[in-house]
Design a protein around this motif. Structure first.
Motif, PDB file in Angstrom:
ATOM      1  N   GLY A  15      44.566 -64.058  16.958  1.00  0.00           N
ATOM      2  CA  GLY A  15      45.556 -65.316  16.398  1.00  0.00           C
ATOM      3  C   GLY A  15      45.106 -66.764  16.960  1.00  0.00           C
ATOM      4  O   GLY A  15      45.093 -66.812  18.244  1.00  0.00           O
ATOM      5  N   ASP A  16      44.865 -67.423  15.954  1.00  0.00           N
ATOM      6  CA  ASP A  16      44.467 -68.891  16.172  1.00  0.00           C
ATOM      7  C   ASP A  16      44.592 -69.801  15.061  1.00  0.00           C
ATOM      8  O   ASP A  16      44.203 -69.366  14.051  1.00  0.00           O
ATOM      9  CB  ASP A  16      42.913 -68.934  16.717  1.00  0.00           C
ATOM     10  CG  ASP A  16      42.377 -70.209  17.408  1.00  0.00           C
ATOM     11  OD1 ASP A  16      42.459 -70.230  18.490  1.00  0.00           O
ATOM     12  OD2 ASP A  16      42.151 -71.053  16.626  1.00  0.00           O
ATOM     13  N   MET A  17      45.263 -71.084  15.469  1.00  0.00           N
ATOM     14  CA  MET A  17      45.305 -71.831  14.125  1.00  0.00           C
ATOM     15  C   MET A  17      44.352 -72.216  13.388  1.00  0.00           C
ATOM     16  O   MET A  17      44.419 -72.999  12.426  1.00  0.00           O
ATOM     17  CB  MET A  17      46.249 -73.029  14.692  1.00  0.00           C
ATOM     18  CG  MET A  17      47.646 -72.406  15.315  1.00  0.00           C
ATOM     19  SD  MET A  17      48.704 -71.353  14.349  1.00  0.00           S
ATOM     20  CE  MET A  17      49.118 -72.571  12.874  1.00  0.00           C
ATOM     21  N   PHE A  35      37.993 -61.262  12.486  1.00  0.00           N
ATOM     22  CA  PHE A  35      38.805 -62.171  11.776  1.00  0.00           C
ATOM     23  C   PHE A  35      39.779 -63.025  12.679  1.00  0.00           C
ATOM     24  O   PHE A  35      39.963 -62.700  13.657  1.00  0.00           O
ATOM     25  CB  PHE A  35      39.923 -61.633  11.084  1.00  0.00           C
ATOM     26  CG  PHE A  35      39.503 -60.193   9.957  1.00  0.00           C
ATOM     27  CD1 PHE A  35      38.856 -60.473   8.945  1.00  0.00           C
ATOM     28  CD2 PHE A  35      40.002 -58.955  10.399  1.00  0.00           C
ATOM     29  CE1 PHE A  35      38.453 -59.260   8.328  1.00  0.00           C
ATOM     30  CE2 PHE A  35      39.579 -57.785   9.717  1.00  0.00           C
ATOM     31  CZ  PHE A  35      38.496 -58.027   8.637  1.00  0.00           C
ATOM     32  N   VAL A  36      39.906 -64.254  12.361  1.00  0.00           N
ATOM     33  CA  VAL A  36      40.556 -65.319  12.787  1.00  0.00           C
ATOM     34  C   VAL A  36      41.836 -65.369  12.095  1.00  0.00           C
ATOM     35  O   VAL A  36      41.674 -65.999  10.994  1.00  0.00           O
ATOM     36  CB  VAL A  36      39.907 -66.373  13.328  1.00  0.00           C
ATOM     37  CG1 VAL A  36      40.904 -67.309  14.264  1.00  0.00           C
ATOM     38  CG2 VAL A  36      38.623 -66.189  14.246  1.00  0.00           C
ATOM     39  N   ILE A  73      42.722 -51.342  13.876  1.00  0.00           N
ATOM     40  CA  ILE A  73      42.634 -52.736  14.580  1.00  0.00           C
ATOM     41  C   ILE A  73      43.197 -52.907  15.667  1.00  0.00           C
ATOM     42  O   ILE A  73      43.776 -52.367  16.450  1.00  0.00           O
ATOM     43  CB  ILE A  73      43.395 -53.271  13.367  1.00  0.00           C
ATOM     44  CG1 ILE A  73      43.085 -54.848  13.251  1.00  0.00           C
ATOM     45  CG2 ILE A  73      44.820 -53.056  13.596  1.00  0.00           C
ATOM     46  CD1 ILE A  73      43.373 -55.467  11.987  1.00  0.00           C
ATOM     47  N   GLY A  74      42.283 -53.960  16.416  1.00  0.00           N
ATOM     48  CA  GLY A  74      42.814 -54.506  17.645  1.00  0.00           C
ATOM     49  C   GLY A  74      43.247 -55.916  17.352  1.00  0.00           C
ATOM     50  O   GLY A  74      42.720 -56.679  16.732  1.00  0.00           O
ATOM     51  N   LEU A  75      44.627 -56.211  17.966  1.00  0.00           N
ATOM     52  CA  LEU A  75      45.232 -57.440  17.719  1.00  0.00           C
ATOM     53  C   LEU A  75      44.828 -58.180  19.062  1.00  0.00           C
ATOM     54  O   LEU A  75      45.394 -57.644  20.206  1.00  0.00           O
ATOM     55  CB  LEU A  75      46.511 -57.618  17.296  1.00  0.00           C
ATOM     56  CG  LEU A  75      47.279 -58.841  17.299  1.00  0.00           C
ATOM     57  CD1 LEU A  75      46.707 -59.893  16.339  1.00  0.00           C
ATOM     58  CD2 LEU A  75      48.706 -58.421  16.994  1.00  0.00           C
ATOM     59  N   VAL A  76      44.354 -59.460  19.191  1.00  0.00           N
ATOM     60  CA  VAL A  76      43.850 -60.122  20.133  1.00  0.00           C
ATOM     61  C   VAL A  76      44.995 -61.334  20.313  1.00  0.00           C
ATOM     62  O   VAL A  76      45.006 -62.242  19.365  1.00  0.00           O
ATOM     63  CB  VAL A  76      42.655 -60.659  20.364  1.00  0.00           C
ATOM     64  CG1 VAL A  76      42.382 -61.441  21.759  1.00  0.00           C
ATOM     65  CG2 VAL A  76      41.611 -59.373  20.370  1.00  0.00           C
ATOM     66  N   ILE A  77      45.522 -61.478  21.546  1.00  0.00           N
ATOM     67  CA  ILE A  77      46.673 -62.559  21.791  1.00  0.00           C
ATOM     68  C   ILE A  77      46.065 -63.299  22.971  1.00  0.00           C
ATOM     69  O   ILE A  77      45.702 -62.648  23.982  1.00  0.00           O
ATOM     70  CB  ILE A  77      48.085 -62.053  21.871  1.00  0.00           C
ATOM     71  CG1 ILE A  77      48.599 -61.308  20.736  1.00  0.00           C
ATOM     72  CG2 ILE A  77      49.038 -63.235  22.139  1.00  0.00           C
ATOM     73  CD1 ILE A  77      48.726 -62.153  19.557  1.00  0.00           C
ATOM     74  N   GLY A  78      46.127 -64.509  22.815  1.00  0.00           N
ATOM     75  CA  GLY A  78      45.587 -65.500  23.906  1.00  0.00           C
ATOM     76  C   GLY A  78      46.449 -66.090  24.840  1.00  0.00           C
ATOM     77  O   GLY A  78      47.776 -65.847  24.720  1.00  0.00           O
ATOM     78  N   ASN A  94      34.552 -67.423  23.813  1.00  0.00           N
ATOM     79  CA  ASN A  94      33.575 -66.045  23.903  1.00  0.00           C
ATOM     80  C   ASN A  94      34.468 -64.715  22.979  1.00  0.00           C
ATOM     81  O   ASN A  94      33.623 -63.758  22.543  1.00  0.00           O
ATOM     82  CB  ASN A  94      33.044 -65.731  25.140  1.00  0.00           C
ATOM     83  CG  ASN A  94      34.193 -64.999  25.905  1.00  0.00           C
ATOM     84  OD1 ASN A  94      35.293 -65.718  25.993  1.00  0.00           O
ATOM     85  ND2 ASN A  94      34.041 -64.181  26.568  1.00  0.00           N
ATOM     86  N   ILE A  95      35.724 -64.725  23.108  1.00  0.00           N
ATOM     87  CA  ILE A  95      36.477 -63.727  22.499  1.00  0.00           C
ATOM     88  C   ILE A  95      36.577 -63.863  21.050  1.00  0.00           C
ATOM     89  O   ILE A  95      36.697 -62.829  20.306  1.00  0.00           O
ATOM     90  CB  ILE A  95      37.811 -63.170  23.348  1.00  0.00           C
ATOM     91  CG1 ILE A  95      37.541 -62.646  24.638  1.00  0.00           C
ATOM     92  CG2 ILE A  95      38.463 -62.285  22.643  1.00  0.00           C
ATOM     93  CD1 ILE A  95      38.528 -62.333  25.499  1.00  0.00           C
ATOM     94  N   VAL A  96      36.886 -65.068  20.788  1.00  0.00           N
ATOM     95  CA  VAL A  96      36.893 -65.194  19.155  1.00  0.00           C
ATOM     96  C   VAL A  96      35.622 -64.994  18.716  1.00  0.00           C
ATOM     97  O   VAL A  96      35.751 -64.399  17.278  1.00  0.00           O
ATOM     98  CB  VAL A  96      36.999 -66.687  19.130  1.00  0.00           C
ATOM     99  CG1 VAL A  96      37.025 -67.041  17.684  1.00  0.00           C
ATOM    100  CG2 VAL A  96      38.646 -67.293  19.588  1.00  0.00           C
ATOM    101  N   LYS A  97      34.502 -65.227  19.319  1.00  0.00           N
ATOM    102  CA  LYS A  97      33.353 -64.837  18.601  1.00  0.00           C
ATOM    103  C   LYS A  97      33.256 -63.140  18.406  1.00  0.00           C
ATOM    104  O   LYS A  97      32.482 -62.825  17.512  1.00  0.00           O
ATOM    105  CB  LYS A  97      32.178 -65.529  19.408  1.00  0.00           C
ATOM    106  CG  LYS A  97      32.298 -66.973  19.419  1.00  0.00           C
ATOM    107  CD  LYS A  97      31.087 -67.476  20.444  1.00  0.00           C
ATOM    108  CE  LYS A  97      30.709 -68.989  20.324  1.00  0.00           C
ATOM    109  NZ  LYS A  97      29.956 -69.215  21.181  1.00  0.00           N
TER     110      LYS A  97
END
Length: 248
Positions: free
Chosen positions: A177-179, A214-215, A193-198, A207-210
């Motif tokens: 999740g990122d705007m 999907f963003v 799927i894995g959902l990453v929350i910051g 580095n994790i966004v990369k």
């Protein structure tokens, strides 16, 4: 790995700890409290042969704030972290595509508890947290999760980025999740799927966004620029649920 032995405060949290089969050593109840929820806890304790002590309110106040204990406190054995493989096995046993929530340095235990609660409600198979610079499983997390901590596996790993790489080898896709991303509705979030929350302040680390496939951005129409981490997790999780339901 056992991480802590603790107390649980609050009616719902204590009741769910008992019903889930977690080892509850003893329950303290305020003398004279005969409310329906307390009577339910007493019945469950007797059914599970758990020691009950009726105590003065001041004693429970000294253990937890009055607003937190609601007349009942439980002493529990340590919560147990699982391995990442256990989470994958959880999905396999249910015959479902894996759905895992990964947290990139979530520091607020209230956010962690709320996310575990969301994970349970939306059918995620587990939550992964980093060993360092992050909230761990505590009584605050247990209470905020409203008992979901007893049912939702939580794994603790040394490196979230490396874990993502390893899970990709097992067929998972990853969304964070990122705007800065495209609207969440534009992504295909079905399948394993894995959902990453910051992090609450800095979001998902670059580095994790990369590492993510999907963003995803949540549509917003207000005057501020972001949602609380646990709220964002809930919104994105249920977009995954929506897409999964429509795909069946």
């Amino acid at each position: 790995m056992r991480d802590f032995g603790d107390i649980i405060c609050g009616r719902n949290s204590v009741l769910e700890a008992i019903r889930s089969g977690n080892t509850v050593d003893k329950v303290l109840i305020v003398k004279g409290n005969n409310s329906g929820p307390i009577n339910t806890i007493i019945r469950e304790c007797k059914k599970n042969k758990i020691i009950i002590e009726f105590s003065e309110k001041q004693i429970l106040d000294g253990i937890c704030d009055e607003s937190k204990h609601q007349g009942v406190v439980a002493y529990v054995s340590p919560y147990q972290y699982v391995e990442v493989e256990d989470i994958l096995d959880n999905a396999k046993k249910k015959g479902e595509d894996a759905f895992i929530i990964l947290l990139d340095e979530i520091e607020d235990p209230h956010n962690l508890g709320a996310i575990i609660r969301t994970a349970n409600m939306c059918g995620a198979h587990g939550v992964i947290i980093p060993k360092r610079r992050a909230a761990r499983l505590t009584s605050v997390v247990a209470k905020t999760s409203a008992g979901a901590i007893n049912y939702t596996p939580v794994a603790k790993v040394t490196n979230i980025s490396k874990t993502i790489e390893e899970l990709k080898e097992q067929g998972l896709w990853f969304v964070c999740g990122d705007m800065s991303g495209d609207l969440m509705y534009s992504h295909n979030l079905t399948g394993p799927i894995g959902l990453v929350i910051g992090n609450e302040g800095s979001g998902v680390s670059p580095n994790i966004v990369k590492k993510c496939d999907f963003v995803a951005a949540i549509p917003t129409f207000g005057d501020i620029d972001s949602l609380n981490a646990s709220v964002s997790c809930g919104v994105l999780s249920y977009e995954i649920v929506r897409q999964r339901m429509n795909a069946t």
